[in-house]
Motif scaffolding. Structure first.
Motif, mmCIF file in Angstrom:
data_model
loop_
_atom_site.group_PDB
_atom_site.id
_atom_site.type_symbol
_atom_site.label_atom_id
_atom_site.label_comp_id
_atom_site.label_asym_id
_atom_site.label_seq_id
_atom_site.Cartn_x
_atom_site.Cartn_y
_atom_site.Cartn_z
ATOM 1 N N LEU A 1 0.803 -1.090 -0.065
ATOM 2 C CA LEU A 1 -0.148 0.151 -0.168
ATOM 3 C C LEU A 1 0.895 1.209 0.004
ATOM 4 C CD1 LEU A 1 -2.865 1.315 0.134
ATOM 5 C CD2 LEU A 1 -2.725 1.056 2.709
ATOM 6 N N HIS A 2 1.773 1.397 0.883
ATOM 7 C CA HIS A 2 2.704 2.400 0.768
ATOM 8 C C HIS A 2 3.196 3.031 -0.424
ATOM 9 C CE1 HIS A 2 5.077 5.218 3.210
ATOM 10 N NE2 HIS A 2 6.250 4.752 2.514
ATOM 11 N N GLU A 3 3.722 2.249 -1.171
ATOM 12 C CA GLU A 3 4.287 2.795 -2.639
ATOM 13 C C GLU A 3 3.138 3.509 -3.171
ATOM 14 O OE1 GLU A 3 6.184 -0.718 -4.065
ATOM 15 O OE2 GLU A 3 6.683 -0.565 -1.853
ATOM 16 N N LYS A 4 2.007 2.977 -3.283
ATOM 17 C CA LYS A 4 0.538 3.473 -4.018
ATOM 18 C C LYS A 4 0.371 4.880 -3.415
ATOM 19 C CE LYS A 4 -1.655 -0.669 -5.644
ATOM 20 N NZ LYS A 4 -0.991 -1.788 -4.687
ATOM 21 N N LEU A 5 0.841 5.294 -1.992
ATOM 22 C CA LEU A 5 0.233 6.408 -1.483
ATOM 23 C C LEU A 5 1.199 7.639 -1.723
ATOM 24 C CD1 LEU A 5 -1.085 4.979 1.939
ATOM 25 C CD2 LEU A 5 -2.253 5.376 -0.408
ATOM 26 N N HIS A 6 2.305 7.393 -2.294
ATOM 27 C CA HIS A 6 3.228 8.522 -2.713
ATOM 28 C C HIS A 6 3.705 9.292 -1.461
ATOM 29 C CE1 HIS A 6 3.182 7.811 -7.072
ATOM 30 N NE2 HIS A 6 1.845 7.432 -6.964
ATOM 31 N N LYS B 1 -4.375 14.720 2.158
ATOM 32 C CA LYS B 1 -5.116 13.904 2.879
ATOM 33 C C LYS B 1 -6.063 13.125 1.910
ATOM 34 C CE LYS B 1 -4.672 13.022 6.854
ATOM 35 N NZ LYS B 1 -3.631 12.042 7.081
ATOM 36 N N ALA B 2 -6.756 14.098 1.260
ATOM 37 C CA ALA B 2 -7.739 13.672 0.251
ATOM 38 C C ALA B 2 -7.164 12.647 -0.609
ATOM 39 C CB ALA B 2 -8.298 14.765 -0.410
ATOM 40 N N TYR B 3 -5.868 13.121 -1.166
ATOM 41 C CA TYR B 3 -5.242 11.966 -2.143
ATOM 42 C C TYR B 3 -4.944 10.856 -1.538
ATOM 43 C CZ TYR B 3 -2.187 9.785 -5.173
ATOM 44 O OH TYR B 3 -1.500 8.822 -6.363
ATOM 45 N N ARG B 4 -4.479 10.747 -0.201
ATOM 46 C CA ARG B 4 -4.114 9.524 0.504
ATOM 47 C C ARG B 4 -5.179 8.601 0.465
ATOM 48 N NH1 ARG B 4 -5.122 5.769 2.655
ATOM 49 N NH2 ARG B 4 -4.045 4.649 4.353
ATOM 50 N N PHE B 5 -6.502 8.973 0.271
ATOM 51 C CA PHE B 5 -7.637 7.997 0.378
ATOM 52 C C PHE B 5 -7.942 7.769 -0.992
ATOM 53 C CE2 PHE B 5 -7.473 9.359 4.667
ATOM 54 C CZ PHE B 5 -7.713 8.285 5.175
ATOM 55 N N GLN B 6 -7.624 8.724 -1.988
ATOM 56 C CA GLN B 6 -8.132 8.540 -3.592
ATOM 57 C C GLN B 6 -7.188 7.284 -3.913
ATOM 58 O OE1 GLN B 6 -11.373 10.186 -3.568
ATOM 59 N NE2 GLN B 6 -10.734 9.861 -5.502
ATOM 60 N N ALA B 7 -5.892 7.341 -3.156
ATOM 61 C CA ALA B 7 -5.059 6.465 -3.878
ATOM 62 C C ALA B 7 -4.823 5.150 -3.071
ATOM 63 C CB ALA B 7 -3.618 7.001 -3.670
ATOM 64 N N ASP B 8 -5.745 4.994 -2.276
ATOM 65 C CA ASP B 8 -6.125 3.689 -1.575
ATOM 66 C C ASP B 8 -7.100 2.794 -2.160
ATOM 67 O OD1 ASP B 8 -6.655 1.721 0.348
ATOM 68 O OD2 ASP B 8 -5.967 2.870 1.992
ATOM 69 N N PRO B 9 -6.628 1.645 -2.559
ATOM 70 C CA PRO B 9 -7.846 0.963 -3.582
ATOM 71 C C PRO B 9 -8.858 0.189 -2.416
ATOM 72 C CG PRO B 9 -5.668 -0.254 -3.344
ATOM 73 C CD PRO B 9 -5.388 1.204 -2.508
ATOM 74 N N PRO C 1 7.832 19.158 6.963
ATOM 75 C CA PRO C 1 9.059 18.358 7.547
ATOM 76 C C PRO C 1 8.925 16.902 7.144
ATOM 77 C CG PRO C 1 7.177 19.044 9.000
ATOM 78 C CD PRO C 1 6.729 19.653 7.692
ATOM 79 N N LYS C 2 7.927 16.317 6.805
ATOM 80 C CA LYS C 2 7.652 15.041 6.265
ATOM 81 C C LYS C 2 7.851 14.505 4.856
ATOM 82 C CE LYS C 2 7.847 13.770 10.552
ATOM 83 N NZ LYS C 2 8.785 12.638 10.971
ATOM 84 N N ASP C 3 8.265 15.667 4.069
ATOM 85 C CA ASP C 3 8.318 15.209 2.785
ATOM 86 C C ASP C 3 6.880 14.601 1.934
ATOM 87 O OD1 ASP C 3 9.548 15.528 0.302
ATOM 88 O OD2 ASP C 3 10.437 13.439 0.234
ATOM 89 N N VAL C 4 6.117 15.362 2.433
ATOM 90 C CA VAL C 4 4.434 14.748 1.740
ATOM 91 C C VAL C 4 4.432 15.419 0.460
ATOM 92 C CG1 VAL C 4 2.256 14.782 2.320
ATOM 93 C CG2 VAL C 4 3.531 14.613 4.215
ATOM 94 N N ARG C 5 4.843 16.432 0.222
ATOM 95 C CA ARG C 5 5.125 17.086 -1.147
ATOM 96 C C ARG C 5 3.146 17.326 -1.702
ATOM 97 N NH1 ARG C 5 7.698 12.945 -4.003
ATOM 98 N NH2 ARG C 5 8.194 12.112 -1.830
#
Ligand code: SF4
Ligand code: SF4
Ligand code: SF4
Ligand code: SF4
Ligand code: FES
Lengths: 313, 296
Positions: free
Chosen positions: A136-141, A173-181, A213-217
Motif C-alpha cells: 500500500l505504502h508505494e501507492k500512496l506516494h 489527505k484527500a489524495y491519500r484516500f483516493q490512492a487507497d484501493p 517536514p515530512k516530505d509529503v509534497r
C-alpha cells in the motif's frame, strides 16, 4: 554559547498588537529550538506560550515560523539556524489567528481535513472494514506521512488570499484516500473537490513542498488529484481545460501560444470569454499576441513524442 | 563557457521584448551563445499535470539536443522554464530507471538519447556565478540610482532540492544584480511569493489579489519599478496590474498601483545604455515612462 532568541509575543486579551521580546539562553551542543524555548519557559518567562509534545517530529504540534519560514521547533538545531540566518526570530504560524504567542487557532485546519472525508468509505459513505494491504505504502506516494502540523497551510500563498481554500494538508489527505484501493468512494470525494475552494485553487507555488517536514509534497498530490479528476470525466471546466488545451496546443505546435490558450480554455463559456476579450485587444496593440500556427521547427519530433505516449497509455 | 540558449515559448511569443533585450545584453557582455532553434515547450508544469512521462520526454529532447551539440550548459531566461527544465534534468540525472524509460521513448521518436551531462542555468545565475557581478560592473555605463523591488517568483527558488542555486529562504542573487546596475534593492515580503499566473484565467480573484498584494507592497516601500527573471510573472504583474488595481480600489479607493515591471535583461540593458525602445519597453501595459524620466 549564549544565543539571543527574539520571540514575537502576543496575548490578544491584554496586548494591542504583537511585540518582540529578546531572551538569552546558554545553548548546549545540538540543542533544538524547542529545548531552548522550554528552558526559557522554565527559567526566565513562565508566560511564554507554545505547543509541543513528542519532541521528536512525530506529533506535529510545534510548527512555528522561524526567521520567516515554517519549521518544527523540535527538529531545528539552534546552531545551524543561527549560522544560516545570523539571528533567531520566532513567531506563530501565518494564515491562522493567534491565540497566544506561538499558539494558533487550528480549528479551521481540522475542519478542512474533516471536509475531505479522511477515512475509507463505501459508496454510501459508510466506513469500510479495513484490512491490511501489502504494497500500500508505494501507492500512496508518501501522502500518508503527514503529521498534520499545519506548516504547509501557513506557507500557502493561495490560502493567504483565499482563506476558504481547503489547503495543502487537507488535499494531501484527500489524495491519500483516493490512492487507497480499499476506498470505494473515489468518485464522490473527487466531485466534492471540484468546487470553488478545492483542488483548482492551488497556484503551484511549491511552498508546501518546500516547508513540509515530512516530505509529503502536498502540491504533487494536488497535481495527482487533478489528473485523476480529468481521467474521471471532470474535464469540461475552464480549470481542467487549462491542462488539456495547453497540452493539445503543444502537441500540435511544439510550443505554447499564450494568445491562443485563453480562447481555447474559455471556449463555450461566454461570461469568461467576455472578460478576456478587452485584455486580448490591449495585448494585441502592445505586440503581445503572437501569430497563431506559425510553423515551429522541431514540431514533427514533438508530435512523435506525443503519439508515443498516447499509444503507450 | 558555451551556452545553449533555451528561449522558452513566452520570450518567443507574448513577451518578445524579453528575447530582444536578452540578445542585446548577452551580445554586449560577449557571452558565447548558440540558440536552440528547434526547441519545444518545457510544459510549464501543466503538461506534467496531464502526463509526467510526456513532460519528461519533451524536456529530455531539449537536454539531449544540447548534449549532442557538445554543449553542457543550457541557459534559460524564464524562471518557470528554469524550474521545470532544471527540475526534470535533476530527476533524469538522479533516477536511472526514469532516465532509461524516458530514453526509450526519446530514441524511438527522435533518435536522440540523454546521458545526463547537461546543467540548466538561468541567466540570473550565470551572471552571478559564471560571469561575476564585478565583471558585470565593468559594462555598467549608466548607473540607475532608482529603487527596484526584486520579484523572484516561485520556480527559480523552489523546490530547493531541484534548484539549489540561491537560498530559498533568503535569496540574494537579484539584489546583487540590482546593486551591480547602481540601483537600490527594495526589501519587502512579496519578493519570494507567487504572482498568481497559473490560475489567472480560471481563478482571477486569487491571482488579482496576489498581484495587488505584491505590487502594492512594493509600491508602499517606495519602488520605482519591479524586476523579475520570469516572463510569466511579468505577464501577471504587468498585464493584469490595472485589473488588480480596480480590485484593490473596491476596498481602498485611494490606493493606486502603476509600478512598471522590468524583465531582468531590461534592467541590465538600461544600465548599459541601451534605449528603452531597443529593450522593447513600449510593449509593456504599465507605462515605464515615470521610471525612464527618473533615470535620464
Ligand atoms: S502524538 Fe505520539 S509522539 Fe506525539 S506526543 Fe503523542 S504519543 Fe508522543
Ligand atoms: S503549491 Fe498550492 S497548495 Fe502548495 S502552498 Fe502553493 S498554492 Fe498552496
Ligand atoms: S503535509 Fe507536511 S506540512 Fe502539511 S500538515 Fe502534513 S506534515 Fe505538516
Ligand atoms: S515556461 Fe512557458 S511557456 Fe515557457 S517554455 Fe516553459 S512553458 Fe513553454
Ligand atoms: S514536538 Fe511533536 S513535532 Fe515537534
Amino acid at each position: 554559547m549564549r544565543v539571543k532568541i527574539t520571540v514575537q509575543k502576543f496575548n490578544p486579551e491584554v496586548d494591542q498588537k504583537p511585540y518582540p521580546r529578546d531572551y538569552f539562553v546558554e545553548a548546549s551542543r545540538g540543542m533544538t529550538l524547542l529545548s531552548a524555548l522550554l528552558k526559557i519557559k522554565a527559567e526566565t518567562d513562565g508566560t511564554l506560550t507554545f505547543r509541543a509534545s513528542c519532541r521528536a517530529a512525530i506529533c506535529g504540534s510545534c510548527a512555528m515560523q522561524v526567521n520567516g519560514s515554517q519549521k518544527l521547533a523540535c527538529k531545528l538545531p539552534l546552531k545551524e539556524e543561527l549560522e544560516h540566518h545570523g539571528k533567531i526570530e520566532v513567531g506563530p504560524m501565518a494564515n491562522m489567528p493567534v491565540i497566544k504567542d506561538m499558539v494558533v487557532q487550528m480549528n479551521p485546519f481540522w475542519e478542512k481535513v474533516r471536509a475531505v472525508d479522511p477515512f475509507l468509505m463505501t459508496k454510501d459513505g459508510a466506513e469500510v472494514p479495513t484490512e491490511a494491504l501489502k504494497d500500500l505504502h508505494e501507492k500512496l506516494h508518501n501522502a500518508d506521512g503527514c503529521i498534520l502540523c499545519g506548516a504547509c497551510v501557513s506557507a500557502c500563498t493561495a490560502y493567504e488570499v483565499s482563506s476558504g481554500f481547503l489547503g495543502p494538508a487537507a488535499l494531501a489527505k484527500a489524495y491519500r484516500f483516493q490512492a487507497d484501493p480499499r476506498d470505494q468512494a473515489h468518485l464522490p470525494r473527487l466531485e466534492a473537490l471540484q468546487g470553488p475552494d478545492g483542488i483548482w485553487d492551488c497556484v503551484r507555488c511549491v511552498f508546501c513542498v518546500q516547508v513540509c517536514p515530512k516530505d509529503v509534497r502536498p502540491m504533487e498530490q494536488i497535481v495527482r488529484l487533478r489528473r485523476l479528476s480529468i481521467d474521471a470525466g471532470f474535464s469540461d471546466s475552464v480549470e481542467a481545460r487549462h491542462i488539456t488545451e495547453f497540452t493539445k496546443v503543444v502537441g500540435k505546435e511544439g510550443r505554447l501560444n499564450e494568445a491562443l490558450l485563453p480562447v481555447l480554455m474559455t471556449w463555450g463559456n461566454i461570461k469568461k470569454m467576455l472578460r478576456i476579450i478587452p485584455l486580448g485587444i490591449k495585448m494585441f496593440f502592445h505586440g503581445k499576441t503572437p501569430f497563431p500556427f506559425k510553423r515551429v521547427p522541431g514540431a514533427d519530433q514533438v508530435r512523435a513524442i506525443f503519439k508515443y505516449w498516447e499509444k503507450a497509455k | 563557457m558555451k551556452y545553449a540558449l533555451f528561449p522558452g515559448c513566452a520570450a518567443k511569443g507574448a513577451t518578445p521584448e524579453l528575447y530582444a533585450s536578452t540578445m542585446k545584453v548577452v551580445g554586449r557582455l560577449g557571452l558565447d551563445i548558440v540558440e536552440l532553434e528547434a526547441f519545444n515547450c518545457c510544459g510549464a508544469g501543466v503538461i506534467t499535470e496531464a502526463d509526467p512521462d510526456l513532460a519528461y520526454t519533451l524536456n529530455a529532447r531539449t537536454l539531449a539536443t544540447a548534449e549532442k551539440m557538445g554543449i553542457n550548459n543550457v541557459m534559460t531566461i524564464c524562471g518557470t522554464c528554469q524550474g521545470i527544465l532544471g527540475g526534470a534534468n535533476k530527476n533524469l540525472q538522479e533516477d536511472e530507471a526514469l532516465r532509461e524509460r524516458i530514453n526509450r521513448a526519446l530514441k524511438d521518436t527522435t533518435g536522440l538519447e540523454y546521458h545526463g551531462t547537461v546543467e540548466v542555468k538561468h541567466l540570473q545565475w550565470i551572471l552571478v556565478k559564471d560571469f561575476g557581478v564585478d565583471e558585470l560592473g565593468k559594462f555598467i555605463t549608466h548607473p540607475l540610482h532608482v529603487s527596484i523591488a526584486p520579484f523572484y517568483g516561485c520556480y527559480i527558488l523552489r523546490p530547493s532540492r531541484a534548484t539549489g542555486f540561491d537560498d530559498w529562504e533568503n535569496p540574494t542573487s537579484l539584489e546583487k544584480l540590482i546593486r551591480a546596475v547602481g540601483a537600490y534593492p527594495v526589501e519587502y515580503d512579496g519578493r519570494t511569493k507567487c504572482c498568481g499566473f497559473p490560475v489567472l484565467l480560471e481563478k482571477d480573484q486569487i491571482s488579482l489579489s496576489m498581484v495587488a498584494q505584491n505590487v502594492g507592497e512594493a509600491k508602499e516601500k517606495g519602488s520605482d519599478a519591479m524586476v523579475t527573471p520570469c516572463p510569466l510573472c511579468h505577464m501577471s504583474l504587468d498585464i493584469y496590474q490595472e485589473r488588480a488595481e480596480d480590485r484593490l480600489q473596491q476596498e481602498h479607493p485611494d490606493q493606486t498601483l502603476g509600478v512598471p515591471i522590468l524583465h531582468l535583461p531590461q534592467l541590465l540593458g538600461l544600465a548599459m545604455g541601451f534605449s528603452p525602445k531597443e529593450l522593447g519597453m513600449k510593449r509593456h501595459l504599465v507605462s515605464p515612462a515615470p521610471l525612464i524620466e527618473k533615470i535620464q
